[in-house]
Design an enzyme around this catalytic site. Structure first.
Site, PDB file in Angstrom:
ATOM      1  N   GLY A 234     -14.988 -15.005  -1.092  1.00  0.00           N
ATOM      2  CA  GLY A 234     -13.957 -15.235  -0.072  1.00  0.00           C
ATOM      3  C   GLY A 234     -14.609 -15.635   1.239  1.00  0.00           C
ATOM      4  O   GLY A 234     -15.725 -16.161   1.258  1.00  0.00           O
ATOM      5  N   SER A 235     -13.927 -15.358   2.315  1.00  0.00           N
ATOM      6  CA  SER A 235     -14.394 -15.841   3.621  1.00  0.00           C
ATOM      7  C   SER A 235     -15.539 -14.988   4.162  1.00  0.00           C
ATOM      8  O   SER A 235     -15.679 -13.817   3.808  1.00  0.00           O
ATOM      9  CB  SER A 235     -13.229 -15.828   4.606  1.00  0.00           C
ATOM     10  OG  SER A 235     -12.718 -14.517   4.689  1.00  0.00           O
ATOM     11  N   THR A 236     -16.318 -15.582   5.033  1.00  0.00           N
ATOM     12  CA  THR A 236     -17.460 -14.881   5.621  1.00  0.00           C
ATOM     13  C   THR A 236     -16.988 -13.678   6.428  1.00  0.00           C
ATOM     14  O   THR A 236     -17.613 -12.616   6.388  1.00  0.00           O
ATOM     15  CB  THR A 236     -18.276 -15.872   6.473  1.00  0.00           C
ATOM     16  OG1 THR A 236     -18.733 -16.917   5.593  1.00  0.00           O
ATOM     17  CG2 THR A 236     -19.478 -15.217   7.123  1.00  0.00           C
ATOM     18  N   VAL A 238     -14.356 -11.696   5.969  1.00  0.00           N
ATOM     19  CA  VAL A 238     -14.007 -10.566   5.092  1.00  0.00           C
ATOM     20  C   VAL A 238     -15.277 -10.023   4.427  1.00  0.00           C
ATOM     21  O   VAL A 238     -15.421  -8.801   4.255  1.00  0.00           O
ATOM     22  CB  VAL A 238     -12.934 -10.962   4.056  1.00  0.00           C
ATOM     23  CG1 VAL A 238     -12.691  -9.835   3.067  1.00  0.00           C
ATOM     24  CG2 VAL A 238     -11.625 -11.310   4.750  1.00  0.00           C
ATOM     25  N   GLY A 239     -16.223 -10.906   4.097  1.00  0.00           N
ATOM     26  CA  GLY A 239     -17.503 -10.450   3.535  1.00  0.00           C
ATOM     27  C   GLY A 239     -18.171  -9.441   4.448  1.00  0.00           C
ATOM     28  O   GLY A 239     -18.694  -8.414   4.011  1.00  0.00           O
ATOM     29  N   GLU A 257     -20.109 -14.133  -2.195  1.00  0.00           N
ATOM     30  CA  GLU A 257     -20.040 -15.598  -2.314  1.00  0.00           C
ATOM     31  C   GLU A 257     -19.067 -16.032  -1.236  1.00  0.00           C
ATOM     32  O   GLU A 257     -17.864 -15.832  -1.373  1.00  0.00           O
ATOM     33  CB  GLU A 257     -19.473 -16.006  -3.677  1.00  0.00           C
ATOM     34  CG  GLU A 257     -20.215 -15.465  -4.864  1.00  0.00           C
ATOM     35  CD  GLU A 257     -21.477 -16.249  -5.177  1.00  0.00           C
ATOM     36  OE1 GLU A 257     -21.666 -17.324  -4.590  1.00  0.00           O
ATOM     37  OE2 GLU A 257     -22.255 -15.767  -5.995  1.00  0.00           O
ATOM     38  N   GLU A 388     -15.952 -24.235   8.728  1.00  0.00           N
ATOM     39  CA  GLU A 388     -15.352 -24.486   7.417  1.00  0.00           C
ATOM     40  C   GLU A 388     -13.844 -24.633   7.629  1.00  0.00           C
ATOM     41  O   GLU A 388     -13.176 -23.689   8.042  1.00  0.00           O
ATOM     42  CB  GLU A 388     -15.635 -23.316   6.469  1.00  0.00           C
ATOM     43  CG  GLU A 388     -15.087 -23.574   5.089  1.00  0.00           C
ATOM     44  CD  GLU A 388     -15.212 -22.376   4.165  1.00  0.00           C
ATOM     45  OE1 GLU A 388     -14.898 -21.265   4.585  1.00  0.00           O
ATOM     46  OE2 GLU A 388     -15.609 -22.582   2.999  1.00  0.00           O
TER      47      GLU A 388
END
Ligand code: NAD
Length: 488
Positions: A234-236, A238-239, A257, A388
């Site tokens: 998912g998105s950076t 949320v990572g 990822e 992005e």
């Protein structure tokens, strides 16, 4: 028991091989992005449901899965692959109405990839072994690779079936049990997957599939004391929050990822037809809503004008509409919010001095459609070149030297994918080596396969999906040392 509402699918949480309502009867609504109309209501997992899923998985792990032979795991993975193959038309239909993915692209891409992954990791099930060590000659020493136990996967909406299988296949082959949190914007392929898991014969509790809001169900998994690993795509942003939740709870393992801002470098000696085909596909496939999208295109000055002219002519118009129809070449953006976010980025890009080659406007009525969009002469520091966007927006710019192209391609916080177009093997070898990116293609874009590890450098994350490398992150290593008494 929760009743079915759409395409005959059960809409409950899939826990212990049963579809059950969420705690408190919570549900969430999904929208068909091609029409903007309500599509389905599915159960929305609460913290209590996450606790139930973790408990079911833990019980199943201890009661049966831990001792079940690897051949059994292989058999079940192969059966699941067969069922996905059998129901591929249904799955492609669900991906079209729920996620806006083109029916034909899903058949060729997401579904084929899912089948390949299941078959590839079925083959690995009985080959995950340790090493015999020298142990300084003092006895018998060896390592074994062991499963982690209860693991979780948190999946995004852009390829919900394929990314769920990217996690499921190696997790199960390595002997783990799994909870999959499906995306709230596109949960239906996950609901169907629950049915197929049951039909394939997986014992209850081995694979649990729950939909729910990220901030509730996803967060509850990330900070759960009973979960040993989270595999997140998912998105950076949320990572980052998942890493924090792990640090604040039980230091569970994490693989991330995340996002990308993929460069495609087109050298002056490239086959122009081929480069145009792949660079256009790289930013228009699924409307650029792909982490590996080739959203920055760097073109050598000797062919720059011609490349831009052809890119414009070939990509400006695409037949848009219902993703189920064969004539449609462009589906919708996933949501109204994502459409607005893309339009805002385009507006800021235009203000930042980029020359709009084509596109930039919302189209159609009802659904969330946007024109294919391209900018020329984009400033390196503008939002179009830096962020992005997750939409069909290409940033094209020109370069003079190889050093300049490499430096600019690497000037990003991301490092997920890159493409190089050249007819010189020397250039290809030098430039692929210099790319700070986890996945580099030469004279093509994409090219995913089950045996190829996929994942990022830098803020695109760490850990890999695919290949032998993914198995590392689904196992831990035990060292065993026997002291052997000397013979008498
Ligand atoms: P997202 O990060 O918003 O959501 C992904 C998943 O995380 C969803 O299931 C969501 O419910 C969950 N989530 C949201 N907040 C959470 C929280 N606080 N705690 C735990 N879980 C939470 O991403 P998205 O919008 O669904 O997908 C787009 C992003 O995913 C893009 O940035 C894209 O690049 C990335 N992506 C990466 C890959 C890859 O392989 N690297 C593949 C596909 C998508």
């Amino acid at each position: 028991m929760v009743t079915t509402t759409v395409f005959g699918l059960s809409t409950g949480l899939f826990i212990n091989n049963k579809f059950i309502p969420a705690h408190g009867g919570h549900t969430l609504d999904t929208i068909n992005p091609a029409t903007g109309k309500h599509l389905a209501k599915v159960s929305a997992a609460q913290t209590e449901d996450v606790d139930s899923a973790v408990a079911a998985a833990q019980t199943a792990y201890v009661a049966c899965w831990k001792r079940s032979p690897p051949q059994e795991k292989a058999k079940l993975l192969l059966r699941l692959a067969e069922l996905i193959e059998r129901d591929r038309d249904d799955l492609a239909t669900l991906a079209a109405v729920d996620a806006g993915a083109l029916y034909a692209d899903t058949q060729y891409g997401e579904i084929e990839q899912s089948i390949q992954q299941l078959r590839y990791y079925a083959g690995w099930s009985d080959k995950i072994t340790g090493k015999l060590l020298d142990g300084r000659g003092e006895g018998l020493s060896f390592t074994s690779r062991e499963p982690l136990g209860v693991c979780a996967a948190i999946v995004p909406w852009n390829a919900p079936l394929m990314i769920a299988i990217w996690k499921l296949a190696p997790a199960i082959a390595a002997g783990n049990v799994l909870i999959i949190k499906t995306p709230e914007l596109a949960p239906l392929c996950g609901q169907k997957l629950g049915e197929l898991v049951c039909e394939a014969g997986f014992p209850p509790g081995i694979i649990n599939i729950i939909c729910g809001l990220g901030t509730i169900a996803g967060h509850a998994l990330a900070e759960h004391q009973g979960v040993s690993k989270i595999a997140f795509t998912g998105s950076t942003s949320v990572g980052r929050s998942i890493m924090r939740a792990s640090a604040n709870s039980n230091l569970k393992r994490i693989s991330l990822e995340l996002g990308g801002k993929g460069p495609s470098i087109v050298f002056g000696d490239a086959d122009l037809e081929n480069a145009l085909k792949w660079t256009i596909r790289g930013i228009t496939l699924h409307n650029g809503q792909i982490c590996a999208a080739g959203s920055r295109i760097l073109v050598h000055e000797s062919i720059y004008e011609r490349f831009c002219r052809e890119f414009h002519q070939r990509s400006r118009d695409a037949v848009y509409g219902d993703p189920l129809l064969p004539a449609t070449k462009k589906g919708p953006i996933i949501s109204q919010a994502q459409l607005q976010s893309i339009l805002k980025s385009v507006e800021m890009g235009a203000r930042n001095g980029g020359h709009l080659l084509h596109g930039g406007k919302a189209i159609g009525e009802g659904g969330y459609f946007i024109e294919n969009t391209a900018f020329m002469g984009v400033d390196e520091d503008s939002i179009i070149a830096r962020d992005e966007i997750f939409g069909p927006v290409a940033a094209i710019s020109k370069f003079s030297t190889e050093e300049e192209a490499v430096a600019r391609a690497n000037r990003t916080i991301y490092g997920l994918s890159a493409a190089v177009f050249t007819s010189s093997i020397d250039t290809a070898v030098r430039v692929t080596a210099a790319m700070e990116s986890g996945h580099v293609t030469v004279n093509a874009w994409g090219m995913l396969s089950a045996d190829a590890p996929f994942g990022g450098y830098k803020q695109s994350g760490f850990g890999r999906d695919g290949g032998e490398e993914a198995l590392e992150s689904w196992t831990t290593v035990k060292t065993v040392k026997y002291s052997i008494s000397a013979s008498t």
